[in-house]
Design a protein around this motif. Structure first.
Motif, PDB file in Angstrom:
ATOM      1  N   ALA A  77       0.845  -1.198   0.000  1.00 35.95           N
ATOM      2  CA  ALA A  77       0.000   0.000   0.000  1.00 35.95           C
ATOM      3  C   ALA A  77       0.873   1.239   0.000  1.00 35.95           C
ATOM      4  O   ALA A  77       1.941   1.264   0.630  1.00 35.95           O
ATOM      5  CB  ALA A  77      -0.929   0.016   1.215  1.00 35.95           C
ATOM      6  N   THR A  79       0.595   5.214   1.019  1.00 41.13           N
ATOM      7  CA  THR A  79      -0.169   6.262   1.687  1.00 41.13           C
ATOM      8  C   THR A  79       0.516   7.589   1.401  1.00 41.13           C
ATOM      9  O   THR A  79       1.723   7.726   1.608  1.00 41.13           O
ATOM     10  CB  THR A  79      -0.225   6.035   3.207  1.00 41.13           C
ATOM     11  OG1 THR A  79      -0.768   4.739   3.484  1.00 41.13           O
ATOM     12  CG2 THR A  79      -1.096   7.089   3.874  1.00 41.13           C
ATOM     13  N   GLU A  87      -3.341  12.998   5.746  1.00 44.31           N
ATOM     14  CA  GLU A  87      -3.408  11.937   4.744  1.00 44.31           C
ATOM     15  C   GLU A  87      -4.254  12.372   3.557  1.00 44.31           C
ATOM     16  O   GLU A  87      -5.369  12.853   3.708  1.00 44.31           O
ATOM     17  CB  GLU A  87      -3.990  10.669   5.358  1.00 44.31           C
ATOM     18  CG  GLU A  87      -3.982   9.488   4.421  1.00 44.31           C
ATOM     19  CD  GLU A  87      -4.448   8.209   5.089  1.00 44.31           C
ATOM     20  OE1 GLU A  87      -5.280   7.507   4.486  1.00 44.31           O
ATOM     21  OE2 GLU A  87      -3.993   7.933   6.210  1.00 44.31           O
ATOM     22  N   VAL A  90      -4.863   6.753  -0.305  1.00 41.65           N
ATOM     23  CA  VAL A  90      -4.175   5.471  -0.198  1.00 41.65           C
ATOM     24  C   VAL A  90      -4.435   4.673  -1.469  1.00 41.65           C
ATOM     25  O   VAL A  90      -5.517   4.732  -2.041  1.00 41.65           O
ATOM     26  CB  VAL A  90      -4.640   4.681   1.044  1.00 41.65           C
ATOM     27  CG1 VAL A  90      -6.135   4.412   0.997  1.00 41.65           C
ATOM     28  CG2 VAL A  90      -3.886   3.364   1.169  1.00 41.65           C
ATOM     29  N   ARG A  98      -5.493  -2.781   2.296  1.00 50.30           N
ATOM     30  CA  ARG A  98      -6.420  -1.698   2.645  1.00 50.30           C
ATOM     31  C   ARG A  98      -6.851  -1.809   4.104  1.00 50.30           C
ATOM     32  O   ARG A  98      -6.954  -0.802   4.814  1.00 50.30           O
ATOM     33  CB  ARG A  98      -7.639  -1.733   1.731  1.00 50.30           C
ATOM     34  CG  ARG A  98      -8.635  -0.587   1.999  1.00 50.30           C
ATOM     35  CD  ARG A  98      -7.932   0.775   1.931  1.00 50.30           C
ATOM     36  NE  ARG A  98      -8.769   1.827   2.444  1.00 50.30           N
ATOM     37  CZ  ARG A  98      -9.495   2.639   1.670  1.00 50.30           C
ATOM     38  NH1 ARG A  98      -9.465   2.501   0.373  1.00 50.30           N
ATOM     39  NH2 ARG A  98     -10.215   3.594   2.207  1.00 50.30           N
ATOM     40  N   HIS A 101      -4.128  -0.526   6.293  1.00 50.95           N
ATOM     41  CA  HIS A 101      -4.140   0.942   6.271  1.00 50.95           C
ATOM     42  C   HIS A 101      -5.265   1.477   7.143  1.00 50.95           C
ATOM     43  O   HIS A 101      -5.071   2.413   7.929  1.00 50.95           O
ATOM     44  CB  HIS A 101      -4.316   1.451   4.843  1.00 50.95           C
ATOM     45  CG  HIS A 101      -4.766   2.879   4.792  1.00 50.95           C
ATOM     46  ND1 HIS A 101      -6.108   3.226   4.748  1.00 50.95           N
ATOM     47  CD2 HIS A 101      -4.072   4.046   4.815  1.00 50.95           C
ATOM     48  CE1 HIS A 101      -6.207   4.545   4.744  1.00 50.95           C
ATOM     49  NE2 HIS A 101      -5.001   5.059   4.773  1.00 50.95           N
ATOM     50  N   ASP A 102      -6.461   0.900   7.006  1.00 47.28           N
ATOM     51  CA  ASP A 102      -7.611   1.388   7.776  1.00 47.28           C
ATOM     52  C   ASP A 102      -7.379   1.232   9.279  1.00 47.28           C
ATOM     53  O   ASP A 102      -7.773   2.096  10.066  1.00 47.28           O
ATOM     54  CB  ASP A 102      -8.877   0.644   7.354  1.00 47.28           C
ATOM     55  CG  ASP A 102      -9.316   0.999   5.943  1.00 47.28           C
ATOM     56  OD1 ASP A 102      -8.785   1.982   5.392  1.00 47.28           O
ATOM     57  OD2 ASP A 102     -10.181   0.292   5.389  1.00 47.28           O
ATOM     58  N   GLN A 105      -5.041   3.978  10.359  1.00 49.33           N
ATOM     59  CA  GLN A 105      -5.758   5.244  10.402  1.00 49.33           C
ATOM     60  C   GLN A 105      -6.658   5.322  11.629  1.00 49.33           C
ATOM     61  O   GLN A 105      -6.774   6.369  12.273  1.00 49.33           O
ATOM     62  CB  GLN A 105      -6.585   5.412   9.128  1.00 49.33           C
ATOM     63  CG  GLN A 105      -7.213   6.781   8.969  1.00 49.33           C
ATOM     64  CD  GLN A 105      -7.978   6.887   7.662  1.00 49.33           C
ATOM     65  OE1 GLN A 105      -8.755   6.004   7.306  1.00 49.33           O
ATOM     66  NE2 GLN A 105      -7.752   7.962   6.925  1.00 49.33           N
ATOM     67  N   ALA A 112       3.310   3.478   8.382  1.00 51.60           N
ATOM     68  CA  ALA A 112       3.253   4.738   7.631  1.00 51.60           C
ATOM     69  C   ALA A 112       3.381   5.934   8.563  1.00 51.60           C
ATOM     70  O   ALA A 112       4.025   6.937   8.228  1.00 51.60           O
ATOM     71  CB  ALA A 112       1.950   4.814   6.835  1.00 51.60           C
ATOM     72  N   ARG A 113       2.784   5.836   9.755  1.00 53.27           N
ATOM     73  CA  ARG A 113       2.906   6.911  10.742  1.00 53.27           C
ATOM     74  C   ARG A 113       4.349   7.073  11.196  1.00 53.27           C
ATOM     75  O   ARG A 113       4.830   8.186  11.403  1.00 53.27           O
ATOM     76  CB  ARG A 113       2.009   6.603  11.944  1.00 53.27           C
ATOM     77  CG  ARG A 113       0.548   6.491  11.610  1.00 53.27           C
ATOM     78  CD  ARG A 113      -0.090   7.838  11.402  1.00 53.27           C
ATOM     79  NE  ARG A 113      -1.432   7.701  10.853  1.00 53.27           N
ATOM     80  CZ  ARG A 113      -2.244   8.716  10.635  1.00 53.27           C
ATOM     81  NH1 ARG A 113      -1.853   9.938  10.901  1.00 53.27           N
ATOM     82  NH2 ARG A 113      -3.441   8.517  10.118  1.00 53.27           N
ATOM     83  N   GLY A 160       5.012  10.486   1.173  1.00 52.33           N
ATOM     84  CA  GLY A 160       4.221   9.459   1.850  1.00 52.33           C
ATOM     85  C   GLY A 160       5.075   8.265   2.183  1.00 52.33           C
ATOM     86  O   GLY A 160       6.291   8.375   2.373  1.00 52.33           O
ATOM     87  N   ASP A 212      -7.489   5.358  -3.046  1.00 46.41           N
ATOM     88  CA  ASP A 212      -8.507   5.746  -2.090  1.00 46.41           C
ATOM     89  C   ASP A 212      -9.729   4.846  -2.097  1.00 46.41           C
ATOM     90  O   ASP A 212     -10.707   5.115  -1.434  1.00 46.41           O
ATOM     91  CB  ASP A 212      -8.933   7.208  -2.300  1.00 46.41           C
ATOM     92  CG  ASP A 212      -9.494   7.807  -1.004  1.00 46.41           C
ATOM     93  OD1 ASP A 212     -10.355   8.674  -1.089  1.00 46.41           O
ATOM     94  OD2 ASP A 212      -9.058   7.357   0.072  1.00 46.41           O
TER      95      ASP A 212
END
Length: 265
Positions: A77, A79, A87, A90, A98, A101-102, A105, A112-113, A160, A212
């Motif tokens: 993924a 981001t 953000e 994605v 996904r 990622h969710d 988030q 990613a953070r 990203g 997205d």
């Protein structure tokens, strides 16, 4: 160009030698970037070709699935972040990417953070997942993910993160530099090569038309709209409501609609 500067590297005057060395290294780096981009394009094109000449019962391949296949991992993924760290979108290879990622988030911690916070390379696997991310790690393991690698997407700034996920505990040692090379190609060729950037700083490009959202969800929305004689917005609301009521992800409800004949009305 790289070969030219390499051939001149030891020639006089000596004062020019450091410059020639830097130019040779620059052009070799660009060469690697373009080769990586070409491999991704070709792999994606081959996947689309196989899908097109088949019965097309399966979902249309997305570009990030080619990224995952190229790196030899299960899921991947990208981001993308705005200049203030918000953000933007994605792009995911599949349901697992996904969902990962969710979760990140929702929970507010994850690979990613960490990249956004300034870490150049993020690797974790096995019990390290829970040690590094007390909430995200165990939730990720429940998705069947046991190893994660994340690297930054860098151009003129941090764009990203590219995150790759695998079901095995421990990835091969070369996966991190390989992922970094792909991230460089994505940031400087794939993302920016087609249409530049939008006013909000979001990179644009036709290869990320699936960003997205997952193709599964949009195909399911169309099917629900027909089944329930409603518009697209209402169909998406129905999918989300059912997912919330059943305690599962929207992409999973979409998969059931497409593959299992599940009906919402």
């Amino acid at each position: 160009m790289a070969a030219k500067y390499e051939a001149q590297a030891t020639q006089r005057p000596e004062a020019m030698q450091p410059f020639r060395q830097r130019m040779a290294e620059l052009h070799r780096r660009i060469e690697g970037r373009h080769l990586a981009c070409a491999r991704l394009h070709r792999l994606h094109a081959l996947r689309l070709q196989r899908w097109y000449i088949g019965d097309r019962a399966a979902l249309r391949p997305v570009f990030m699935a080619a990224v995952a296949q190229h790196l030899g991992v299960d899921s991947a993924a990208v981001t993308l972040f705005g200049r203030k760290g918000d953000e933007l979108l994605v792009a995911a290879s599949d349901v697992t990417a996904r969902a990962a990622h969710d979760l990140e988030q929702l929970i507010g911690e994850g690979p990613a953070r960490d990249v956004l916070d300034g870490r150049d390379f993020v690797t974790a696997g096995g019990t390290d997942l829970a040690t590094r991310w007390p909430e995200y790690g165990p939730a990720l393991a429940q998705l069947g993910v046991h190893s994660v690698v994340a690297v930054p997407l860098l151009s003129s700034r941090l764009l990203g993160a590219l995150c790759v996920f695998a079901g095995v505990d421990g990835l091969r040692t070369e996966i991190t530099p390989a992922t970094a090379k792909v991230a460089d190609a994505l940031a400087n060729t794939v993302l920016l090569g087609a249409h530049g950037t939008a006013a909000d700083g979001a990179p644009q490009g036709t290869l990320f038309d699936d960003a997205d959202y997952l193709a599964t969800v949009h195909q399911a929305v169309g099917m629900v709209a027909v089944q329930c004689s409603c518009d697209i917005d209402a169909a998406l609301a129905l999918l989300r409501a059912r997912a919330f009521a059943d305690g599962i992800a929207v992409p999973e409800i979409a998969r059931r609609v497409l593959e299992d004949g599940y009906q919402l009305c």
